[in-house]
Write an enzyme that holds these catalytic residues in place. Structure first.
Site, PDB file in Angstrom:
ATOM      1  N   CYS A 124       0.768  -1.304   0.011  1.00 41.35           N
ATOM      2  CA  CYS A 124       0.029  -0.058   0.106  1.00 41.35           C
ATOM      3  C   CYS A 124       0.778   1.342   0.008  1.00 41.35           C
ATOM      4  CB  CYS A 124      -1.017  -0.172   1.339  1.00 41.35           C
ATOM      5  SG  CYS A 124      -1.839  -1.506   1.311  1.00 41.35           S
ATOM      6  N   HIS A 259      -3.989   6.989   2.819  1.00 44.84           N
ATOM      7  CA  HIS A 259      -4.637   5.528   2.368  1.00 44.84           C
ATOM      8  C   HIS A 259      -5.665   5.149   2.922  1.00 44.84           C
ATOM      9  CE1 HIS A 259      -4.137   1.471   1.226  1.00 44.84           C
ATOM     10  NE2 HIS A 259      -3.791   1.078   2.483  1.00 44.84           N
ATOM     11  N   ASN A 289     -10.107  -0.761  -0.284  1.00 46.08           N
ATOM     12  CA  ASN A 289      -8.785  -0.727  -0.113  1.00 46.08           C
ATOM     13  C   ASN A 289      -8.050  -1.152  -1.604  1.00 46.08           C
ATOM     14  OD1 ASN A 289      -5.975  -0.804   0.271  1.00 46.08           O
ATOM     15  ND2 ASN A 289      -6.119  -1.698   2.176  1.00 46.08           N
TER      16      ASN A 289
HETATM   17  O1  UT7 Z   1      -3.696  -1.559   3.541  1.00 49.81           O
HETATM   18  C1  UT7 Z   1      -3.484  -2.624   4.780  1.00 49.81           C
HETATM   19  C2  UT7 Z   1      -4.792  -3.457   4.820  1.00 49.81           C
HETATM   20  N1  UT7 Z   1      -5.044  -3.997   6.155  1.00 49.81           N
HETATM   21  C3  UT7 Z   1      -5.646  -3.295   7.040  1.00 49.81           C
HETATM   22  O2  UT7 Z   1      -5.888  -1.908   6.806  1.00 49.81           O
HETATM   23  C4  UT7 Z   1      -6.471  -3.949   8.128  1.00 49.81           C
HETATM   24  C5  UT7 Z   1      -6.484  -2.903   9.186  1.00 49.81           C
HETATM   25  N2  UT7 Z   1      -7.339  -3.512  10.311  1.00 49.81           N
HETATM   26  C6  UT7 Z   1      -8.768  -3.544  10.073  1.00 49.81           C
HETATM   27  O3  UT7 Z   1      -9.173  -2.801   9.386  1.00 49.81           O
HETATM   28  C7  UT7 Z   1      -9.690  -3.994  11.126  1.00 49.81           C
HETATM   29  O4  UT7 Z   1      -8.996  -4.745  12.122  1.00 49.81           O
HETATM   30  C8  UT7 Z   1     -10.592  -5.040  10.577  1.00 49.81           C
HETATM   31  C9  UT7 Z   1     -11.574  -4.616   9.666  1.00 49.81           C
HETATM   32  C10 UT7 Z   1      -9.787  -6.140   9.597  1.00 49.81           C
HETATM   33  C11 UT7 Z   1     -11.304  -5.731  11.784  1.00 49.81           C
HETATM   34  O5  UT7 Z   1     -12.133  -4.856  12.368  1.00 49.81           O
HETATM   35  P1  UT7 Z   1     -11.740  -5.206  14.105  1.00 49.81           P
HETATM   36  O6  UT7 Z   1     -12.689  -3.954  14.658  1.00 49.81           O
HETATM   37  O7  UT7 Z   1     -10.547  -5.108  14.417  1.00 49.81           O
HETATM   38  O8  UT7 Z   1     -12.495  -6.533  14.434  1.00 49.81           O
HETATM   39  P2  UT7 Z   1     -11.990  -7.866  14.973  1.00 49.81           P
HETATM   40  O9  UT7 Z   1     -11.087  -8.337  14.058  1.00 49.81           O
HETATM   41  O10 UT7 Z   1     -11.492  -7.409  16.526  1.00 49.81           O
HETATM   42  O11 UT7 Z   1     -13.407  -8.706  15.053  1.00 49.81           O
HETATM   43  C12 UT7 Z   1     -14.532  -8.046  15.925  1.00 49.81           C
HETATM   44  C13 UT7 Z   1     -15.706  -8.940  15.851  1.00 49.81           C
HETATM   45  C14 UT7 Z   1     -15.232 -10.629  15.738  1.00 49.81           C
HETATM   46  O12 UT7 Z   1     -16.362 -11.133  16.561  1.00 49.81           O
HETATM   47  P3  UT7 Z   1     -16.284 -11.606  18.007  1.00 49.81           P
HETATM   48  O13 UT7 Z   1     -15.175 -12.627  17.964  1.00 49.81           O
HETATM   49  O14 UT7 Z   1     -16.354 -10.481  18.595  1.00 49.81           O
HETATM   50  O15 UT7 Z   1     -17.563 -12.476  18.102  1.00 49.81           O
HETATM   51  C15 UT7 Z   1     -14.955 -10.932  14.394  1.00 49.81           C
HETATM   52  O16 UT7 Z   1     -15.335 -12.350  14.355  1.00 49.81           O
HETATM   53  O17 UT7 Z   1     -16.339  -8.891  14.496  1.00 49.81           O
HETATM   54  C16 UT7 Z   1     -15.978 -10.262  13.586  1.00 49.81           C
HETATM   55  N3  UT7 Z   1     -15.979 -10.018  12.465  1.00 49.81           N
HETATM   56  C17 UT7 Z   1     -16.858  -9.859  11.616  1.00 49.81           C
HETATM   57  N4  UT7 Z   1     -18.051  -9.837  11.502  1.00 49.81           N
HETATM   58  C18 UT7 Z   1     -18.776  -9.561  10.289  1.00 49.81           C
HETATM   59  C19 UT7 Z   1     -14.430 -10.073  11.601  1.00 49.81           C
HETATM   60  N5  UT7 Z   1     -14.897  -9.676  10.377  1.00 49.81           N
HETATM   61  C20 UT7 Z   1     -16.276  -9.748  10.159  1.00 49.81           C
HETATM   62  C21 UT7 Z   1     -17.032  -9.492   8.994  1.00 49.81           C
HETATM   63  N6  UT7 Z   1     -18.065  -9.221   9.281  1.00 49.81           N
HETATM   64  N7  UT7 Z   1     -16.371  -9.274   7.882  1.00 49.81           N
END
Ligand code: UT7
Length: 333
Positions: A124, A259, A289
């Site tokens: 990125c 970004h 993204n």
């Molecule tokens: O260019 C670089 C590319 N990468 C990035 O920019 C990634 C940066 N990170 C992020 O943007 C975030 O960490 C994510 C969007 C990937 C994830 O968001 P988060 O707020 O950190 O969620 P989390 O991983 O802490 O998950 C929270 C909950 C979990 O459920 P439980 O365990 O609380 O029941 C996940 O299983 O959300 C759940 N979850 C989803 N639910 C619905 C994770 N992905 C999804 C989804 N839809 N797609």
């Protein structure tokens, strides 16, 4: 930790962006479409990431397809024939082929007969790295015109079973032509950096000569939470560094072009810099993204929407896999 990009302006000429272009696939994949592919929903994606839809390339479309179109538009906007281009830099993690590189394919298509050709694998941050090289080549007098492209066909490298990553990314390209200008105008400072200690946080497994038998294909793996924290930290540090080197304060910034990875990352960076929403460009809701493509696509749209005028201080700020990061500060000329 950082490669410094400040030059003594009195001794060198400057480099400005003379024209930009963008190209995106026609096909839209909405959050509602994704609900049919993985266990996710529109509300979660909208609230946690800020994306509503992203573009997906057709089977016969490649990184070169969108790079060529974006490059032709950028050259037209710069009013520059392709034969004047000295160097083509294509920032991508999804080249058509490793060799010939995508820059070579673009060179042939646009007729940039005298241009050197180089692909940059920097995820990125690739457009910032490419722009830094373009500026250095021009400021040193080694070259006059450099074409920098950021492009990705992420849809080909996603694990469509992993809801933690496949909802985040999209396809598309942006391009910018860099040309000489008066010293003190155009690019003011840049910072590029990286830290391989964080390499495992975000990886395109089975993409090179290392085999990862534990994964059943070539796709992105990611520890989202950790990437999130590092993104906010590095983008903030980078932004403050380029401002300090240029002797400017966050309040001098006319527009931040960050970004586009997650609206919460963008908001956190803007908050730390105390920038109000009207000084932050966001289009993540439309494209997701597009990795190396986000900043040139956003720059192109900011110009289309008349959000940038001559003399404005523009801050571009990125982070990505590696980890890598980088920021550029420009006085728009
Ligand atoms: O260019 C670089 C590319 N990468 C990035 O920019 C990634 C940066 N990170 C992020 O943007 C975030 O960490 C994510 C969007 C990937 C994830 O968001 P988060 O707020 O950190 O969620 P989390 O991983 O802490 O998950 C929270 C909950 C979990 O459920 P439980 O365990 O609380 O029941 C996940 O299983 O959300 C759940 N979850 C989803 N639910 C619905 C994770 N992905 C999804 C989804 N839809 N797609």
């Amino acid at each position: 930790m950082f490669a410094k990009g400040t030059v003594a302006m009195s001794e060198r000429r400057g480099a400005k962006i003379a024209g930009v272009g963008k190209a995106l696939p026609e096909k839209r994949l909405t959050n509602f479409d994704l609900e049919k592919i993985v266990n996710t929903n529109d509300e979660w994606i909208t609230q946690r990431v800020g994306i509503k839809e992203r573009r997906i390339a057709a089977e016969d479309e490649y990184s070169s397809t969108f790079s060529i179109k974006a490059a032709q538009d950028a050259l037209k906007a710069a009013n520059l024939p392709a034969s004047e281009i000295d160097l083509i830099l294509v920032a991508t993690s999804t080249p058509d082929t490793i060799f010939p590189n995508t820059a070579c394919i673009v060179q042939r298509a646009i007729g940039a007969t005298k241009a050197g050709v180089l692909d940059i694998y920097c995820a990125c941050s690739g457009f910032i790295y490419g722009s830094s090289i373009a500026w250095s080549m021009i400021a040193s007098g080694a070259m006059n015109h450099v074409l920098v492209i950021g492009v990705e066909i992420n849809s080909r490298i996603l694990n469509w079973k992993d809801r933690g990553s496949c909802i985040l990314f999209g396809d598309g390209a942006g391009a910018a032509v860099f040309s000489p200008c008066a010293a003190g105008d155009g690019l003011l400072t840049f910072k590029i950096g990286g830290d391989g200690n964080y390499g495992d946080l975000l990886k395109l497994v089975n993409s090179g000569c290392v085999k990862h038998p534990e994964y059943d294909g070539t796709y992105i793996t990611m520890q989202g939470n950790e990437v999130f924290k590092q993104a906010v930290r590095t983008m903030n540090e980078c932004a403050l560094q380029v401002l300090e080197d240029a002797g400017l304060a966050p309040s001098d910034v006319s527009l931040l072009i960050p970004h586009q990875a997650n609206i919460r990352i963008i908001d956190a960076v803007a908050k730390r810099l105390e920038l109000p929403p009207e000084k932050v460009f966001v289009n993540i809701e439309k494209y997701g993204n597009t990795t190396a493509g986000t900043i040139p696509i956003a720059l192109c749209e900011a110009l289309e929407e008349n959000r940038i005028k001559k003399g404005d201080i523009i801050l571009m700020d990125a982070f990505g896999a590696g980890l890598t990061w980088g920021a550029l500060l420009m006085r728009w000329a």
